[in-house]
Structures are given as C-alpha cells and as structure tokens.
Design a protein around this motif. Structure first.
Motif, short mmCIF file in Angstrom:
data_model
loop_
_atom_site.label_atom_id
_atom_site.label_comp_id
_atom_site.label_asym_id
_atom_site.label_seq_id
_atom_site.Cartn_x
_atom_site.Cartn_y
_atom_site.Cartn_z
N ASP A 48 0.74 -1.20 0.03
CA ASP A 48 0.28 -0.06 0.04
C ASP A 48 0.82 1.31 0.23
N LEU A 49 2.15 1.35 0.82
CA LEU A 49 2.81 2.48 0.99
C LEU A 49 3.84 2.65 -0.02
N ILE A 50 4.20 1.72 -0.85
CA ILE A 50 4.69 1.77 -1.90
C ILE A 50 4.20 2.28 -3.11
N CYS A 89 13.76 2.16 4.12
CA CYS A 89 14.40 3.30 3.31
C CYS A 89 13.82 3.62 2.21
N LYS A 90 13.32 2.42 1.45
CA LYS A 90 12.52 2.88 0.09
C LYS A 90 11.16 3.69 0.38
N ILE A 91 10.39 3.24 1.36
CA ILE A 91 9.25 4.14 1.66
C ILE A 91 9.68 5.79 2.15
N LYS A 94 10.80 7.65 -0.61
CA LYS A 94 9.59 7.77 -1.71
C LYS A 94 8.66 8.78 -1.42
N LEU A 95 8.32 8.64 -0.02
CA LEU A 95 7.38 9.47 0.80
C LEU A 95 8.14 11.02 1.30
N GLU A 96 9.22 10.94 1.06
CA GLU A 96 10.27 12.04 1.41
C GLU A 96 9.86 12.72 2.93
N ILE A 97 9.96 11.45 3.81
CA ILE A 97 9.66 11.69 5.18
C ILE A 97 11.07 12.27 6.11
N GLU A 98 10.99 13.57 6.40
CA GLU A 98 12.25 14.27 7.02
C GLU A 98 12.78 13.50 8.02
N LYS A 99 12.06 12.71 8.96
CA LYS A 99 12.68 12.35 10.23
C LYS A 99 12.55 10.85 10.26
N PHE A 100 13.65 10.08 10.49
CA PHE A 100 13.60 8.65 10.50
C PHE A 100 14.14 8.27 11.87
N ILE A 101 13.59 7.46 12.64
CA ILE A 101 13.99 6.55 13.78
C ILE A 101 13.92 5.00 13.58
N PHE A 102 15.37 4.57 13.77
CA PHE A 102 15.51 3.17 13.59
C PHE A 102 15.81 2.59 15.10
N LEU A 103 14.87 1.95 15.75
CA LEU A 103 14.99 1.10 16.89
C LEU A 103 16.10 -0.11 16.78
N SER A 104 17.31 -0.01 17.00
CA SER A 104 18.28 -1.17 16.77
C SER A 104 18.11 -2.14 18.02
N SER A 105 19.59 -2.17 18.62
CA SER A 105 19.47 -3.22 19.69
C SER A 105 20.82 -2.90 20.40
#
Length: 142
Positions: A48-50, A89-91, A94-105
């Motif tokens: 859907d988001l792609i 990353c692709k989403i 594509k959607l040009e989201i300015e802020k990205f948070i990745f919960l790692s470990s």
C-alpha cells in the motif's frame, strides 16, 4: 503530528502506537499481521505504501520491525532484517519523510563482548541489526 510506524503491531511498535494515540497524534502502521489494533490507527501493508502518492504527508517514520532469535527461522534472520530495512528506506525516500528513527538493539554495541562460543543465541540478530545500521548510514543520511 503524523507518524508512520513500520512494525506497529509488534511488541515495541504496539507500545509506541498507544503512547502516540494518547498524545492525539495521527498514527499509521505498516504491518502484515492481522491483529486487532486501536480504531484510531490506520493500518497499511508495505505494498500500500509503495503505491502511496502522499509526499511529505508523514512527519516522522519509526522502524521497529524485525525478526529476532525467538523466531524459528533463525538462519534467515539476517536476510529478513536486511530486507525490512531496505524497504523502510525505500518508503522513507519515496514519501520524503524528513525524520527517521530506527530502533536497533543494545547488542550491537560490542558483539565480541556479549558473545562467546557458548552463547550464540542473539548473534545473528545482533549482526543483522548492525548491518541495518550501516545500511542506514550509507543510504539514508545526507
């Protein structure tokens, strides 16, 4: 604030969803799980988001998705988690989201310190999270 949570029906994601809903944020989750979620949450699949055309709609994307060592497909952990982060990353791009948070470990801090030959339970998971961090640095940061 409009938040997109990849893995929003999982353990961490569902916790964040409830916190953001309580703060009156608009929450959309990416999930393939058919799980009952809060009626205030929009659920979408990756597909859907792609196809989505709403550029700059979301203020932030949070990636909590991943497969850990409790999953029975332990040999595939790294492969699956790498696909997840590439899709995120692709989403995001594509959607040009300015802020990205990745919960790692926490396990990525010093893999050699946490694991020896007798304790490999989380080793594949930790390596996959570390690989994801490196991928994000190379492909998402300006």
């Amino acid at each position: 604030m409009k938040i997109l949570i990849y893995g929003g029906s999982g353990y961490l994601g569902s916790f964040l969803v409830e916190k953001f809903i309580n703060k009156n944020f608009k929450v959309t989750i990416i999930s393939n799980k058919k799980k009952k979620i809060n009626k205030l949450v929009t659920q979408k699949t990756l597909e859907d988001l792609i196809k989505e055309k709403k550029i700059n709609y979301f203020d932030i994307m949070i990636c909590t998705a991943g497969v850990d060592s409790s999953n029975k497909v332990i040999k595939s952990i790294s492969k699956i988690n790498n696909i997840i982060i590439k899709d995120a990353c692709k989403i995001n791009n594509k959607l040009e989201i300015e802020k990205f948070i990745f919960l790692s470990s926490i396990h990525v801090l010093n893999i050699k310190k946490y694991y020896d030959n007798n304790n490999k339970k989380y080793l594949n998971y930790s390596k996959s999270k570390l690989e994801s961090e490196k991928y994000l640095i190379k492909n998402l940061l300006p």
